[in-house]
Write an enzyme that holds these catalytic residues in place. Structure first.
Site, short mmCIF file in Angstrom:
data_model
loop_
_atom_site.label_atom_id
_atom_site.label_comp_id
_atom_site.label_asym_id
_atom_site.label_seq_id
_atom_site.Cartn_x
_atom_site.Cartn_y
_atom_site.Cartn_z
N HIS A 202 103.01 40.33 36.94
CA HIS A 202 103.09 41.77 36.68
C HIS A 202 103.03 41.98 35.17
CE1 HIS A 202 104.10 45.91 37.42
NE2 HIS A 202 105.26 45.83 36.81
N CYS B 107 98.56 47.23 36.94
CA CYS B 107 99.59 47.16 35.90
C CYS B 107 99.01 46.63 34.60
CB CYS B 107 100.76 46.29 36.37
SG CYS B 107 100.29 44.60 36.83
#
Length: 387
Positions: free
Chosen positions: A330, A32
């Site tokens: 994330h 990510c």
């Protein structure tokens, strides 16, 4: 992303920009950090256009009329520079697919080749641990510059033999023949590079010593309930050097008290601001994420320049860190494209309202359920012409 893609197309309707495409990127376990930065760079239009131009020239050269010289040159290029295998071409390939090789307007792309090459070139990104998006961006831009410089030996030779121009790009090293070697200025430099000047004023003789250094991004210390403007002011605030930190003044030939400050000598066309959200806490013996609320405006006036003239910028992308700590979490990205704001979360892409951007400023209180905080900001200069 079929349903999500069609949902985005429905949301945009007749306003879907002609020739534009919005694709999510597949996550290979922990990529990510890579996906969020690639989306921000893809929607950095000058960077995208010049990268595609580079790739087009590369493909045109590869398809040139075949003769022994071209065959030999192509073979030697592969031997010497691994041209068909470098990360630069993989990034160009990802973007080329994003913009021209897909008939669909939305969907998902797997940047597997690029990620494999990234891991092969830098062991830092080989593990499945949580990676830092800022470190990746820094590595990528510098890697692209290295590749461009290796591919331009003629330009470098000319720079060594011709009279030096006034291009400030860090300290200049005199050559053996007395001619200063000017570094090659690539289109990556022209987009992202700015120049800082570090001024130190001796408080005894008032002599000012200035040293220039280049940057691709500005890393700013942050405080609770602050703004980008105040962080930039702190970045350029005057610091007094005294006691054990005295400055050696060449004119006085001794250590003296002095005042030091950093100012922006040449603002870049694309201003990348990195908010230092991860701080080492000595009492804890580890890094901690600072969830501080830092307001970043959609339009920014950069006032801490040498000329004291405001440079105006417009926000077009934000890389967001989601999570409460530095070693897990994330990354997602917010992108402005054709006056619409989009939210990219790996494979998923959705349209958001401009007012939603402020929900990523940070938390006004230390313990908050909101852990989505702006981490890297991308601003484009509103100046009509860039050098």
């Amino acid at each position: 992303m079929g349903a999500a893609g069609s949902k985005l197309e429905k949301a945009l309707g007749d306003q879907f920009p002609e020739g534009e495409r919005y694709f999510g990127l597949e996550n290979f376990g922990n990529t990510c950090y890579c996906n969020s930065v690639l989306q921000a760079l893809y929607f950095c239009v000058p960077f995208r256009e010049q990268l595609l131009e580079y790739y087009s020239n590369y493909k045109n050269g590869a398809d040139a009329e075949e003769n022994l010289l071209i065959c030999l040159a192509d073979l030697f290029t592969q031997f010497k520079f691994c041209r068909e295998d470098d990360a630069f071409l993989f990034l160009a390939n990802v973007i080329d697919v994003l913009i021209s090789s897909q008939k669909k307007k939305t969907g998902v792309i797997a940047p597997k080749r690029f990620v494999q090459r990234l891991k092969k070139q830098n062991e830092l990104f080989r593990s499945y641990m949580h990676q830092d998006a800022h470190e990746f961006l820094n590595f990528l831009l510098n890697e692209l510059v290295d590749i461009l410089e290796k591919e331009a030996p003629t330009a470098k030779n000319e720079a060594e033999t011709s009279p030096p121009e006034k291009v400030a790009n860090g300290p200049k090293n005199p050559q053996a023949n007395g001619v200063q070697k000017e570094p090659l200025v690539t289109w990556v430099h022209k987009n992202f590079q700015g120049i800082l000047t570090n001024e130190t004023r001796c408080l005894r003789c008032e002599t000012v010593t200035a040293r220039d250094e280049t940057f691709f991004d500005l890393s700013l210390d942050i405080e609770q309930n602050s703004s980008i403007t105040s962080c930039l002011k702190n970045f350029s605030s005057t610091e007094t050097l005294n006691a054990e930190d005295k400055f050696f003044c060449d004119k006085c030939c001794s250590l003296q008290e002095a005042q030091k400050r950093m100012k922006i000598k040449k603002p870049p066309h694309i201003l990348v601001i990195h908010l230092k959200r991860f701080k080492y806490i000595e009492q804890l013996g580890r890094y901690k994420k600072l969830s501080y609320r830092v307001v970043f405006p959609l339009e920014l006036k950069l006032s801490n320049t040498v000329e004291d003239a405001d440079s105006e910028y417009s926000l077009f992308a934000v890389v967001v860190h989601v999570g409460s700590g530095p070693n897990h979490g994330h990354y997602v990205s917010l992108v402005k494209s054709h006056n619409h704001w989009l939210f990219f979360d790996d494979e998923n892409v959705e349209m958001i309202d401009e007012s939603a951007v402020q929900t990523f400023f940070g938390s006004a209180q230390e313990y908050s359920s909101n852990t989505d905080h702006g981490y890297i900001l991308f601003y484009e200069s509103l100046g009509a012409n860039k050098e």
